[in-house]
Design a protein around this motif. Structure first.
Motif: not given
Length: 160
Positions: A101-115, A117-130
């Motif tokens: 649980p301590v590791r999970a809390a650190i991961i959650k805190w670190g993930g929030a800090k990264m989000l 302070s970072a620009n996130v670009h998501v790419y997908s190989n799924q077809p575009e939905q019309r």
């Protein structure tokens, strides 16, 4: 700056704790505790490391993201390093990092800090939905099957 503070403060904290605990327990019990915590940390590191490797393999086999097991593995590695470092403060940090649980809390805190302070670009190989109201752009065409015996040659694009 943070690294400098850590490299200065951690040894000072460790020395102060050695003096306090050594004054209460004496030299040999204090050294025995440090050696036993290093040994116990090694055993815990090994068992939890194997567990995380199993989780990593399972997530890869299921086609899931291996990020969580990898980050857990990295924190367990850090726990092992600080547990092998002699001292009561580093042992406490290492033992805390071995608690899931301590590791999970650190991961959650670190993930929030990264989000934050970072620009996130998501790419997908799924077809575009019309949207439903757009017409379907179907292209019609003719095709013919080429007989394998009459293959004009191997261009590298055809299968034999």
């Amino acid at each position: 700056m943070w690294l400098f503070l850590i490299l200065v403060l951690v040894p000072i904290i460790e020395i102060a704790l050695f003096i306090q605990v050594g004054g209460i327990l004496g030299l040999w019990p204090t050294l025995a505790i440090v050696i036993l915590t290093a040994f116990a940390g090694t055993v815990l590191l090994r068992s939890q490391g194997f567990a995380v490797m199993g989780q990593l393999q399972n997530s890869m086999a299921r086609g899931e993201s291996p990020v969580n097991p990898m980050v857990n593995g990295a924190l367990i590695l850090v726990a092992g390093v600080v547990l092998l470092t002699p001292g009561f403060f580093t042992d406490a940090v290492g033992i805390l990092l071995l608690i899931p649980p301590v590791r999970a809390a650190i991961i959650k805190w670190g993930g929030a800090k990264m989000l934050n302070s970072a620009n996130v670009h998501v790419y997908s190989n799924q077809p575009e939905q019309r949207p439903r109201n757009q017409p379907n752009d179907t292209v019609e065409g003719d095709f013919s099957v080429i007989d394998e015996d009459k293959d004009p040659g191997n261009s590298g694009w055809t299968k034999h």
